[in-house]
Design an enzyme around this catalytic site. Structure first.
Site, short mmCIF file in Angstrom:
data_model
loop_
_atom_site.label_atom_id
_atom_site.label_comp_id
_atom_site.label_asym_id
_atom_site.label_seq_id
_atom_site.Cartn_x
_atom_site.Cartn_y
_atom_site.Cartn_z
N TYR A 154 0.84 -1.21 0.00
CA TYR A 154 0.00 0.00 0.00
C TYR A 154 0.88 1.26 0.00
O TYR A 154 0.68 2.18 -0.80
CB TYR A 154 -0.90 -0.04 1.23
N LYS A 158 1.05 3.92 -2.99
CA LYS A 158 0.64 5.31 -2.76
C LYS A 158 1.78 6.28 -3.06
O LYS A 158 1.54 7.39 -3.55
CB LYS A 158 0.13 5.49 -1.32
P1 NAD Z 1 -13.63 1.53 0.90
O1 NAD Z 1 -13.19 0.11 1.07
O2 NAD Z 1 -14.65 2.10 1.82
O3 NAD Z 1 -14.16 1.77 -0.59
C1 NAD Z 1 -13.39 1.33 -1.68
C2 NAD Z 1 -14.31 1.14 -2.88
O4 NAD Z 1 -13.47 0.70 -3.96
C3 NAD Z 1 -15.38 0.06 -2.67
O5 NAD Z 1 -16.63 0.54 -3.14
C4 NAD Z 1 -14.87 -1.12 -3.50
O6 NAD Z 1 -15.91 -1.93 -4.03
C5 NAD Z 1 -14.10 -0.39 -4.59
N1 NAD Z 1 -13.07 -1.22 -5.23
C6 NAD Z 1 -12.15 -2.02 -4.62
N2 NAD Z 1 -11.39 -2.63 -5.54
C7 NAD Z 1 -11.84 -2.21 -6.75
C8 NAD Z 1 -11.45 -2.49 -8.09
N3 NAD Z 1 -10.47 -3.36 -8.37
N4 NAD Z 1 -12.11 -1.86 -9.10
C9 NAD Z 1 -13.13 -1.01 -8.82
N5 NAD Z 1 -13.55 -0.72 -7.58
C10 NAD Z 1 -12.90 -1.31 -6.56
O7 NAD Z 1 -12.29 2.39 0.93
P2 NAD Z 1 -12.04 3.96 1.18
O8 NAD Z 1 -11.51 4.11 2.53
O9 NAD Z 1 -13.19 4.76 0.73
O10 NAD Z 1 -10.81 4.15 0.17
C11 NAD Z 1 -10.90 4.86 -1.05
C12 NAD Z 1 -9.52 5.31 -1.44
O11 NAD Z 1 -9.02 6.20 -0.44
C13 NAD Z 1 -8.50 4.18 -1.56
O12 NAD Z 1 -7.63 4.44 -2.63
C14 NAD Z 1 -7.75 4.28 -0.25
O13 NAD Z 1 -6.45 3.75 -0.35
C15 NAD Z 1 -7.73 5.77 -0.04
N6 NAD Z 1 -7.49 6.20 1.33
C16 NAD Z 1 -8.28 5.78 2.33
C17 NAD Z 1 -8.00 6.22 3.62
C18 NAD Z 1 -8.83 5.78 4.78
O14 NAD Z 1 -8.38 6.02 5.90
N7 NAD Z 1 -9.99 5.21 4.60
C19 NAD Z 1 -6.92 7.07 3.85
C20 NAD Z 1 -6.14 7.48 2.79
C21 NAD Z 1 -6.44 7.05 1.52
#
Ligand code: NAD
Length: 259
Positions: A154, A158
């Site tokens: 990850y 990133k």
């Molecule tokens: P989440 O798990 O709530 O949502 C992720 C979504 O992506 C889901 O709807 C899932 O079905 C979809 N998904 C997963 N794999 C996929 C694929 N191969 N093709 C299409 N869709 C796919 O996650 P989140 O927390 O909303 O994360 C969204 C983004 O934000 C990610 O890139 C994550 O790394 C980033 N992020 C999250 C956080 C956090 O703390 N939650 C912090 C920094 C960055």
């Protein structure tokens, strides 16, 4: 309305951060495409937006599949005629120490984040170049800047997104395309909710301690970042009116990481 009539495709928009960004874009007047693996959840998000009088369609897409990305992007262009904003947001997480990490898990995390960003970027750029402009946002993380234990693929992916965004900024400029990265701190979505017991087990500490001492320790106020706060940053970056703001990464983390 800051995004009136713009067309935005948001990957991973069936839930979590992506869903909130799609909602914020739609409220600002954009026509949005909800691209996700999870068709039912994507349709629910669309129904909610349409119920509020917004324009939204769902497109099922595994961002790591070249064929599905190409087909999904073509559907959106057919429906809306253009693509002004791509948010490459879909992401997954694996919590595991390096020495125990399977090659399969390593490759899967890199595929969703990096192959997914590349494939959606390439498909969007072809249309953006034809129409003479657009903007791309990558969902980075504080882990685009900092490492944490147990999250090697990850953190690697990133960090990689920042390189891709800078390259798109340079190549895209002459076509009117900007590219930027949003780097959130911990947001309490299903992705993070799942990690709390996993990290507690891996580190031998309580779940409360994971939240307080691992996830939020370095913030200025002990607060999670919210999906709404990340969506506000996305609207700001997507609606910025000139090429002055490109190739940048904006950290939204309650001060966890300061640059
Ligand atoms: P989440 O798990 O709530 O949502 C992720 C979504 O992506 C889901 O709807 C899932 O079905 C979809 N998904 C997963 N794999 C996929 C694929 N191969 N093709 C299409 N869709 C796919 O996650 P989140 O927390 O909303 O994360 C969204 C983004 O934000 C990610 O890139 C994550 O790394 C980033 N992020 C999250 C956080 C956090 O703390 N939650 C912090 C920094 C960055």
């Amino acid at each position: 309305m800051r995004l009136r009539d713009k067309v935005a495709l948001v990957t991973g928009a069936a839930g979590g951060i992506g869903r909130e960004i799609a909602r914020a874009f739609a409220r600002e007047g954009a026509r949005v495409a909800i691209a996700d693996l999870d068709q039912d959840a994507a349709e629910r998000t669309v129904a909610e937006l349409v119920g509020e009088g917004r324009q939204a369609i769902a497109t099922v897409m595994d961002v790591a599949s070249e064929a599905q990305v190409e087909a999904g992007m073509a559907r959106v262009i057919e429906a809306y005629g253009r693509i002004d904003i791509l948010v490459s947001n879909a992401g997954v997480q694996r919590v595991c120490p390096l020495e125990a990490l399977s090659f399969e898990d390593w490759r899967q995390v890199l595929a969703v984040h990096l192959d997914g960003a590349f494939l959606t970027t390439r498909a969007a750029l072809r249309q953006m170049y034809r129409q003479g402009g657009g903007t791309i946002l990558y969902m980075g993380s504080v882990h685009s800047k900092e490492a944490s234990r147990l999250k090697a693929p990850y953190v690697t992916a990133k960090h990689g997104l920042i390189g891709l965004a800078k390259t798109v900024a340079k190549e895209g400029a002459r076509h009117g395309v900007r590219a930027n990265v949003i780097c959130p701190g911990f947001v309490r979505t299903p992705l993070v909710q799942r990690q709390i017991p996993e990290q507690a087990r891996a580190l031998g500490i309580s779940e409360e301690s994971v939240v307080r001492d691992v996830m939020l320790r370095e913030t200025v106020d002990g607060e999670f970042t919210t999906t709404r706060e990340v969506a506000q940053a996305a609207v700001f970056l997507a609606s910025f009116e000139s090429g002055a703001l490109t190739g940048q990464s904006l950290v939204v983390s309650h001060g966890w990481f300061m640059q």
